[in-house]
Write a protein that holds these residues in place. Sequence first.
Motif, mmCIF file in Angstrom:
data_model
loop_
_atom_site.group_PDB
_atom_site.id
_atom_site.type_symbol
_atom_site.label_atom_id
_atom_site.label_comp_id
_atom_site.label_asym_id
_atom_site.label_seq_id
_atom_site.Cartn_x
_atom_site.Cartn_y
_atom_site.Cartn_z
ATOM 1 N N LYS A 229 0.833 -1.200 0.000
ATOM 2 C CA LYS A 229 0.000 0.000 0.000
ATOM 3 C C LYS A 229 0.872 1.256 0.000
ATOM 4 N N ASN A 230 1.910 1.253 0.862
ATOM 5 C CA ASN A 230 2.807 2.413 0.911
ATOM 6 C C ASN A 230 3.536 2.630 -0.413
ATOM 7 N N GLU A 231 3.970 1.502 -1.025
ATOM 8 C CA GLU A 231 4.655 1.613 -2.309
ATOM 9 C C GLU A 231 3.728 2.150 -3.385
ATOM 10 N N THR B 101 2.314 9.201 -5.954
ATOM 11 C CA THR B 101 2.897 10.538 -5.789
ATOM 12 C C THR B 101 3.878 10.850 -6.923
ATOM 13 N N ARG B 102 4.758 9.840 -7.235
ATOM 14 C CA ARG B 102 5.708 10.044 -8.324
ATOM 15 C C ARG B 102 4.993 10.228 -9.649
ATOM 16 N N LEU B 103 3.909 9.462 -9.825
ATOM 17 C CA LEU B 103 3.141 9.566 -11.066
ATOM 18 C C LEU B 103 2.530 10.959 -11.203
ATOM 19 N N ASN B 104 1.987 11.467 -10.082
ATOM 20 C CA ASN B 104 1.405 12.809 -10.114
ATOM 21 C C ASN B 104 2.473 13.860 -10.421
ATOM 22 N N THR B 105 3.667 13.664 -9.814
ATOM 23 C CA THR B 105 4.771 14.589 -10.080
ATOM 24 C C THR B 105 5.174 14.547 -11.554
#
Length: 245
Positions: A54-56, A62-66
Amino acid sequence: MECSAFLLLTLLGSLFVEPGFGQRGDMDLNEWMKEKEKLIKNLEDKLKNVEQCKNEIEALGTRLNTTVDELTRQKAEMEKLKKENEGLKTKLDASEKEIDKLKQNSDETAPQIAFSASLVNTGEIYKGPCTDKTLIFKRVFSNIGNAYNLNTGIFTAPVNGLYYFTFSTYGYNTHTMGAILVKNNVRQVSVYESPSADGSDSSSNAAVLQLAAGDKVYVELWDNGRVFDNLNGHTTFSGFLLFSL
């Protein structure tokens, strides 16, 4: 995390309410407890793996949004550069058209006018003193535009403009050596050498004159002067159009 704890408690409850639990008089309780502890440990490990996954997934989101934000920014920058490039191309096209227009106008309105000549085309000559003091330069090296008349020695301006003229003279010490650049019967600049003991003299001068179409420019002898020339071209007269006005 609360969801995981609830799931663990539910699984534990199901373990301790197993059907027939109170009727197992022949079952070794220690072995049973070890199996259940092992099962609980496996479930806890799986729950930890679920939490880690879940954390990954959240970190990946988050990285995808960035990445999406960066791509959006780069796309906006590319659009901006594209518009700037289109603007530069428009300016370049306009500049090329203007250059072509200026070149066309230059070809059409700027005549090519230049001449250069020396005094004699055969043998040698001593010119002067004489009453007809206009020097007629017979040996023509170039006469672009045909503005110089080799029969009269006169240059006639074909267009309004700024013209450059230069002339040189050579003579021996028996007479004054000198000549004058004349525009429409008005003296402009001159050269002069009085007889000297060295045997010969030479001199030159030049001027930039503003002429109207039809103005006449020529070289005439100094009063009581004499010049010499042969095929070595000592005494010369040249001029050309700098630019039209």
